[in-house]
Scaffold this active site. Structure first.
Site, PDB file in Angstrom:
ATOM      1  N   LYS A  85       0.867  -1.175   0.000  1.00 27.66           N
ATOM      2  CA  LYS A  85       0.000   0.000   0.000  1.00 27.66           C
ATOM      3  C   LYS A  85       0.901   1.221   0.000  1.00 27.66           C
ATOM      4  CE  LYS A  85      -4.477   0.965   0.404  1.00 27.66           C
ATOM      5  NZ  LYS A  85      -5.645   0.265  -0.128  1.00 27.66           N
ATOM      6  N   GLY A 185     -25.260   2.679   2.844  1.00 23.08           N
ATOM      7  CA  GLY A 185     -24.355   3.323   1.897  1.00 23.08           C
ATOM      8  C   GLY A 185     -24.636   2.880   0.485  1.00 23.08           C
ATOM      9  N   VAL A 186     -25.217   3.782  -0.296  1.00 26.52           N
ATOM     10  CA  VAL A 186     -25.512   3.420  -1.697  1.00 26.52           C
ATOM     11  C   VAL A 186     -24.690   4.326  -2.625  1.00 26.52           C
ATOM     12  CG1 VAL A 186     -27.685   2.201  -1.568  1.00 26.52           C
ATOM     13  CG2 VAL A 186     -27.727   4.676  -1.379  1.00 26.52           C
ATOM     14  N   GLY A 187     -23.371   4.243  -2.427  1.00 30.45           N
ATOM     15  CA  GLY A 187     -22.425   4.966  -3.271  1.00 30.45           C
ATOM     16  C   GLY A 187     -22.050   4.113  -4.474  1.00 30.45           C
ATOM     17  N   VAL A 189     -20.302   1.383  -4.824  1.00 30.63           N
ATOM     18  CA  VAL A 189     -20.514  -0.064  -4.673  1.00 30.63           C
ATOM     19  C   VAL A 189     -21.969  -0.360  -4.304  1.00 30.63           C
ATOM     20  CG1 VAL A 189     -19.874  -2.147  -3.395  1.00 30.63           C
ATOM     21  CG2 VAL A 189     -18.119  -0.477  -3.999  1.00 30.63           C
TER      22      VAL A 189
HETATM   23  P1  NAD Z   1     -18.531   5.726  -1.979  1.00 35.25           P
HETATM   24  O1  NAD Z   1     -17.900   6.899  -1.313  1.00 35.25           O
HETATM   25  O2  NAD Z   1     -18.875   5.817  -3.437  1.00 35.25           O
HETATM   26  O3  NAD Z   1     -19.879   5.330  -1.213  1.00 35.25           O
HETATM   27  C1  NAD Z   1     -20.023   5.365   0.165  1.00 35.25           C
HETATM   28  C2  NAD Z   1     -21.450   5.833   0.456  1.00 35.25           C
HETATM   29  O4  NAD Z   1     -21.666   5.776   1.840  1.00 35.25           O
HETATM   30  C3  NAD Z   1     -21.706   7.277   0.005  1.00 35.25           C
HETATM   31  O5  NAD Z   1     -22.896   7.326  -0.751  1.00 35.25           O
HETATM   32  C4  NAD Z   1     -21.824   8.028   1.335  1.00 35.25           C
HETATM   33  O6  NAD Z   1     -22.723   9.130   1.247  1.00 35.25           O
HETATM   34  C5  NAD Z   1     -22.369   6.945   2.219  1.00 35.25           C
HETATM   35  N1  NAD Z   1     -22.167   7.164   3.653  1.00 35.25           N
HETATM   36  C6  NAD Z   1     -21.172   7.825   4.275  1.00 35.25           C
HETATM   37  N2  NAD Z   1     -21.360   7.802   5.603  1.00 35.25           N
HETATM   38  C7  NAD Z   1     -22.490   7.091   5.820  1.00 35.25           C
HETATM   39  C8  NAD Z   1     -23.196   6.692   6.987  1.00 35.25           C
HETATM   40  N3  NAD Z   1     -22.774   7.049   8.202  1.00 35.25           N
HETATM   41  N4  NAD Z   1     -24.312   5.966   6.835  1.00 35.25           N
HETATM   42  C9  NAD Z   1     -24.761   5.600   5.621  1.00 35.25           C
HETATM   43  N5  NAD Z   1     -24.135   5.960   4.464  1.00 35.25           N
HETATM   44  C10 NAD Z   1     -23.012   6.681   4.579  1.00 35.25           C
HETATM   45  O7  NAD Z   1     -17.574   4.495  -1.676  1.00 35.25           O
HETATM   46  P2  NAD Z   1     -17.595   3.075  -2.391  1.00 35.25           P
HETATM   47  O8  NAD Z   1     -16.526   3.039  -3.430  1.00 35.25           O
HETATM   48  O9  NAD Z   1     -18.996   2.706  -2.743  1.00 35.25           O
HETATM   49  O10 NAD Z   1     -17.069   2.142  -1.200  1.00 35.25           O
HETATM   50  C11 NAD Z   1     -17.929   1.760  -0.139  1.00 35.25           C
HETATM   51  C12 NAD Z   1     -17.129   0.957   0.881  1.00 35.25           C
HETATM   52  O11 NAD Z   1     -16.579  -0.204   0.242  1.00 35.25           O
HETATM   53  C13 NAD Z   1     -15.914   1.711   1.461  1.00 35.25           C
HETATM   54  O12 NAD Z   1     -15.722   1.286   2.791  1.00 35.25           O
HETATM   55  C14 NAD Z   1     -14.756   1.223   0.611  1.00 35.25           C
HETATM   56  O13 NAD Z   1     -13.526   1.306   1.311  1.00 35.25           O
HETATM   57  C15 NAD Z   1     -15.161  -0.216   0.376  1.00 35.25           C
HETATM   58  N6  NAD Z   1     -14.548  -0.795  -0.827  1.00 35.25           N
HETATM   59  C16 NAD Z   1     -14.804  -0.260  -2.046  1.00 35.25           C
HETATM   60  C17 NAD Z   1     -14.238  -0.820  -3.178  1.00 35.25           C
HETATM   61  C18 NAD Z   1     -14.526  -0.279  -4.550  1.00 35.25           C
HETATM   62  O14 NAD Z   1     -14.239  -0.969  -5.545  1.00 35.25           O
HETATM   63  N7  NAD Z   1     -15.084   0.924  -4.682  1.00 35.25           N
HETATM   64  C19 NAD Z   1     -13.408  -1.955  -3.061  1.00 35.25           C
HETATM   65  C20 NAD Z   1     -13.170  -2.496  -1.786  1.00 35.25           C
HETATM   66  C21 NAD Z   1     -13.760  -1.900  -0.678  1.00 35.25           C
END
Ligand code: NAD
Length: 357
Positions: A85, A185-187, A189
């Site tokens: 990392k 969390g509906v970001g 992923v």
């Molecule tokens: P993202 O930032 O696109 O989505 C995260 C979502 O969570 C956002 O919509 C945000 O508004 C919401 N959020 C923040 N705080 C919150 C809370 N207290 N309650 C509810 N919702 C909340 O991130 P992502 O890329 O979708 O990743 C989500 C998680 O998965 C992270 O922990 C990330 O480390 C992990 N992850 C992601 C990937 C990837 O490919 N993107 C890979 C491995 C792990």
């Protein structure tokens, strides 16, 4: 000028790590640390986090913890990759310049391929594309450069495979129709997870601190909504944390009303004891790094020339890995979190020519 020539590079001696290297570049303001935890299984692949740490020591602690975690994730996922990392210290909004990103790329190049970088919090695909111009040791570049694009859809797909395996283990069927999943969390992923769940006929409740994202999910899939503070208390079959780490802890676990936890968020357990707390509460916890490996599995495919079909097959294997972890936990009378660690450690130990355990 040769790559890495004008960079100020220093090696730190950290027990348990193959290499920890700090780099400064006065001209661009770069201050970065790369931690290579292990290359026993292959080059150490892991993202670059660009973050304004309060203290340099905090950055070092973070990069060491994250690099070690990548060894476990790659190993349990059956990848021929090690764990590494990187962190760039500073506020990306204030510090990011092409000059700094290129200096960082030359630093990565100077490590000769022991470390392969990728996107992480604070870095972007555009950064990876720029890094590619000075080193081949980067993944997650644009599709136009032979990359695989945003890993989030692959992570979401992997989660679905893990969830089906967990459902088979817990409910006796991997059919998700009618299964109630609460997604926090509906970001990038979580939104794709919800799409898959809708197609599979699951009942879905979502929460997000961003009301727009909630509204999008409601409009697209007619999901139910809970507040971000209460989503973990929803009575459901599966709780799927897809937002922040540390969500499973001594305060939240007693409030869970689910049979299974299976989500993409990194570091869901606040501390190791939370794995035991979940087991004591009768909740089947699918270890986060098993569930969310789809993204790294996908970008790892870039190293041999990206092939979407082959990547899809490898992501589907998360189902087999999940089943194996859950079975091992049962067989050895331990928690799934502990079982995943054992599986990962055994593979590294076997590759290193030692016996497991
Ligand atoms: P993202 O930032 O696109 O989505 C995260 C979502 O969570 C956002 O919509 C945000 O508004 C919401 N959020 C923040 N705080 C919150 C809370 N207290 N309650 C509810 N919702 C909340 O991130 P992502 O890329 O979708 O990743 C989500 C998680 O998965 C992270 O922990 C990330 O480390 C992990 N992850 C992601 C990937 C990837 O490919 N993107 C890979 C491995 C792990």
């Amino acid at each position: 000028m040769r790559a890495g020539e004008r960079l100020d590079v220093g090696h730190l001696d950290v027990e348990g790590y193959e290499q920890v290297v700090r780099c400064r570049d006065a001209a661009s303001g770069l201050h970065a640390i790369v931690a290579v935890h292990s290359t026993v299984l292959g080059p150490a692949l892991g993202g670059t986090r660009f973050h304004a740490y309060d203290e340099p020591d905090e950055a070092l602690t973070d990069v060491l913890r994250l690099a070690r975690g990548m060894t476990y994730k790659a190993s349990v996922s059956g990848l021929d990759l090690g764990g590494g990392k990187a962190v760039i210290l500073g506020d990306p909004d204030l510090l990011r310049t092409d000059e700094l990103v290129l200096a960082y790329g030359r630093f990565v190049d100077s490590l000769g391929g022991a470390y392969v970088t990728a996107e992480d919090v604070g870095t972007t695909q555009a950064d990876m594309d720029l890094i590619r111009s000075v080193t081949p040791h980067v993944t997650g570049v644009s599709e136009s450069l032979g990359g695989s694009g945003d890993p989030s859809p692959a992570t979401a797909l992997g989660l679905l495979h893990a969830l089906r395996a967990a459902a088979a283990h817990r409910f006796g069927t991997d059919d998700l129709s009618g299964v109630h999943v609460a997604v926090s969390g509906v970001g990038k992923v979580g939104s794709v997870v919800v799409e898959h769940l809708a197609v599979a006929g699951a009942r879905v409740t979502v929460a997000d601190v961003d009301a727009t994202r909630v509204a999008d999910a409601v409009r697209a899939h007619g999901v139910e909504v809970a507040s971000p503070a209460a989503i973990h208390t929803v009575t459901c079959d599966v709780f799927s944390p897809c937002a922040l780490g540390g969500i499973l802890n001594a305060a939240t676990i007693p409030d869970l009303r689910c049979a299974v936890v299976c989500g993409s968020a990194n570091n869901q357990l606040l501390e190791r004891a939370d794995g035991d707390r979940l087991a004591a509460a009768g909740v089947l916890y699918v270890p986060d790094y098993v569930v969310n490996a789809g993204g790294i599995i996908n970008i790892a495919e870039e190293l041999g020339g990206y092939d979407a079909a082959r990547a899809g097959e490898r992501i589907a294997a998360i189902s087999t890995t999940t089943a194996e972890v859950l079975r091992l936990a049962d067989d050895e009378g331990t928690t799934p979190a502990e079982a995943a660690d054992r599986l990962a450690e055994r593979r590294v130990a076997a590759a290193a020519g030692r016996t497991g355990d």
